[in-house]
Design a protein around this motif. Structure first.
Motif, short mmCIF file in Angstrom:
data_model
loop_
_atom_site.label_atom_id
_atom_site.label_comp_id
_atom_site.label_asym_id
_atom_site.label_seq_id
_atom_site.Cartn_x
_atom_site.Cartn_y
_atom_site.Cartn_z
N TRP A 27 10.58 17.05 8.20
CA TRP A 27 9.51 17.45 9.11
C TRP A 27 8.26 16.60 8.89
CZ3 TRP A 27 5.21 20.68 7.20
CH2 TRP A 27 4.27 20.97 8.20
N ILE A 28 7.94 16.32 7.63
CA ILE A 28 6.70 15.61 7.32
C ILE A 28 6.76 14.15 7.76
CG2 ILE A 28 5.20 14.80 5.45
CD1 ILE A 28 5.93 17.35 3.91
N TRP A 29 7.84 13.45 7.41
CA TRP A 29 7.90 12.01 7.67
C TRP A 29 7.82 11.67 9.16
CZ3 TRP A 29 6.77 7.69 5.54
CH2 TRP A 29 6.85 7.52 4.17
N PRO A 30 8.62 12.27 10.03
CA PRO A 30 8.54 11.89 11.44
C PRO A 30 7.21 12.24 12.11
CG PRO A 30 10.62 12.99 10.97
CD PRO A 30 9.74 13.20 9.78
N THR A 31 6.57 13.31 11.63
CA THR A 31 5.33 13.75 12.27
C THR A 31 4.08 13.09 11.70
OG1 THR A 31 5.19 15.65 10.74
CG2 THR A 31 6.29 16.00 12.87
N ARG A 32 4.20 12.46 10.53
CA ARG A 32 3.03 11.84 9.90
C ARG A 32 3.37 10.48 9.28
NH1 ARG A 32 0.84 15.06 12.52
NH2 ARG A 32 -0.75 16.60 11.93
N ALA A 33 4.36 9.80 9.80
CA ALA A 33 4.79 8.54 9.18
C ALA A 33 3.67 7.52 9.09
CB ALA A 33 5.97 7.97 9.97
N GLY A 34 2.91 7.35 10.18
CA GLY A 34 1.82 6.37 10.17
C GLY A 34 0.75 6.69 9.16
N VAL A 35 0.43 7.97 9.02
CA VAL A 35 -0.59 8.39 8.06
C VAL A 35 -0.11 8.16 6.63
CG1 VAL A 35 -2.06 10.30 7.30
CG2 VAL A 35 -1.39 10.12 9.70
N LEU A 36 1.15 8.53 6.37
CA LEU A 36 1.69 8.37 5.03
C LEU A 36 1.76 6.91 4.61
CD1 LEU A 36 2.37 11.36 5.49
CD2 LEU A 36 4.57 10.96 4.39
N LEU A 37 2.17 6.06 5.52
CA LEU A 37 2.29 4.64 5.20
C LEU A 37 0.94 3.97 5.02
CD1 LEU A 37 5.18 3.68 7.64
CD2 LEU A 37 5.32 3.91 5.15
N ALA A 38 -0.10 4.51 5.67
CA ALA A 38 -1.43 3.90 5.59
C ALA A 38 -2.26 4.46 4.44
CB ALA A 38 -2.19 4.12 6.90
N PRO A 114 -1.15 15.74 6.02
CA PRO A 114 -2.54 15.43 6.39
C PRO A 114 -2.81 15.50 7.89
CG PRO A 114 -1.32 13.43 5.95
CD PRO A 114 -0.38 14.55 5.62
N PHE A 115 -4.10 15.62 8.20
CA PHE A 115 -4.58 15.49 9.57
C PHE A 115 -4.64 13.99 9.89
CE2 PHE A 115 -6.49 19.43 7.99
CZ PHE A 115 -6.18 20.33 9.00
N GLY A 116 -4.02 13.58 10.98
CA GLY A 116 -3.98 12.17 11.33
C GLY A 116 -5.22 11.71 12.06
N ALA A 117 -5.59 10.45 11.85
CA ALA A 117 -6.74 9.86 12.52
C ALA A 117 -6.41 9.59 13.98
CB ALA A 117 -7.15 8.56 11.84
#
Length: 332
Positions: A27-38, A114-117
């Motif tokens: 659930w976390i990775w697909p919904t926040r992948a960009g945030v996690l990688l950055a 996290p909350f994404g930018a």
């Protein structure tokens, strides 16, 4: 009544727990992948390790289930009057501990999502004609073009907020001629990077004036560094935040507290109560109609208030107050 062999129930428990350990990262990775990688690598590594644990538990459950199917079950009912063996209770305690640990760890990982930018904030990582941006695993550095800056701002984001969400405001501060460094906090929690300003200061020996700053929990952590390092820090900028320590006697510290009148998290009452712990000449700025989430570009935040002003107008006032603090910190 008979009892089955000691493996009874174990395959199903392993499969259930394994599914949960895989489901949360899925659930976390697909919904926040960009945030996690950055962001800081600590959280994505933890989420990925959780998925690995889940796969291992699923594999163990499948192996146990196949082994049980081949061997069948046997009656291990103790004779009448004979107490159950200690091993039975140890297995029960172990299973309860495994379930409790899984719920705790996976609950924390899910909460830390996290909350994404906003897309506009993310685009600013590329920099502008006025500000050059350097992005690393632990910080985002904003360097103004032209003359080398004489002062610097170390900014710590709020809890669970994508650090890139603050670039729309901080880029404007950097464009005014100030070095700005945004800390990428492990798990996006300020206390996990409480000493981060020290490394930033060490890496920029040419900067003579330093201000620590932060939003919400990030501001609390920034205040602790200012309190513990009076010889390094000349100013403290609090965005919808308050100090952890009593700084009321620090007449040498330039301080500004900027808040929103409709903030549902760092409420006006909270800000008012914190003033007793700040120096008497603290700049107190309340943005009429402002809310907690206006201090960054990361969307709505649960528990926040209802805005009475536009995000653009609120952020213009926040930047203006912040620049005034930078000037005060650098004043002779």
């Amino acid at each position: 009544m008979t009892r089955r062999s000691r493996s009874c129930g174990t395959p199903w428990l392993l499969l259930l727990l394994g599914g949960l350990w895989v489901l949360v990262p899925a659930w976390i990775w697909p919904t926040r992948a960009g945030v996690l990688l950055a962001g800081h690598p600590a959280y994505p590594v933890a989420v990925s390790l959780a998925a690995v644990v889940g796969v291992l538990l699923l594999a163990a459950g499948l192996r146990s289930s196949r082994a049980r199917g081949r061997s069948g079950t046997r009656d291990v009912t103790p004779p009448p009057g004979q107490p159950r063996r200690r091993g039975h209770w140890l297995r029960v305690v172990g299973r309860v501990a495994a379930v409790a640990t899984s719920v705790l760890v996976l609950g924390v990982l899910a909460w830390l999502r996290p909350f994404g930018a906003s897309s506009q904030a993310v685009a600013l990582v590329e920099g502008t004609s006025e500000v050059a941006v350097t992005d690393s695993a632990t910080r985002i550095t904003l360097t103004p073009a032209g003359e080398a800056p004489a002062d610097g701002l170390v900014f710590q984001p709020g809890a669970r907020v994508d650090p890139r969400a603050y670039l729309p405001l901080l880029t404007r501060i950097a464009a005014d001629g100030h070095l700005v460094v945004v800390v990428k906090q492990p798990f996006d929690i300020g206390f996990a990077a409480a000493g981060a300003p020290g490394a930033v200061i060490e890496d920029h020996p040419g900067i003579g004036t330093w201000v620590t700053a932060g939003h919400s929990l990030g501001g609390v952590v920034a205040s602790t560094y200012a309190a513990d390092h009076p010889d390094e820090i000349d100013g403290l900028l609090l965005w919808a935040s308050y100090p952890l320590d009593d700084l009321s006697g620090r007449e040498d510290l330039a301080v500004a507290t900027v808040s929103g009148s409709e903030d549902g998290l760092a409420t006006p009452a909270d800000i008012e109560a914190s003033l007793a712990d700040l120096p008497p000449d603290t700049q107190v700025v309340e943005v009429a109609g402002g809310i907690h989430a206006f201090f960054g570009d990361y969307g709505e935040q649960p528990g926040d208030g209802i805005p009475g002003i536009s995000r653009a107008q609120a952020q213009a006032e926040i930047v203006e107050a912040s620049l005034a603090l930078m000037d005060a910190a650098g004043a002779p």
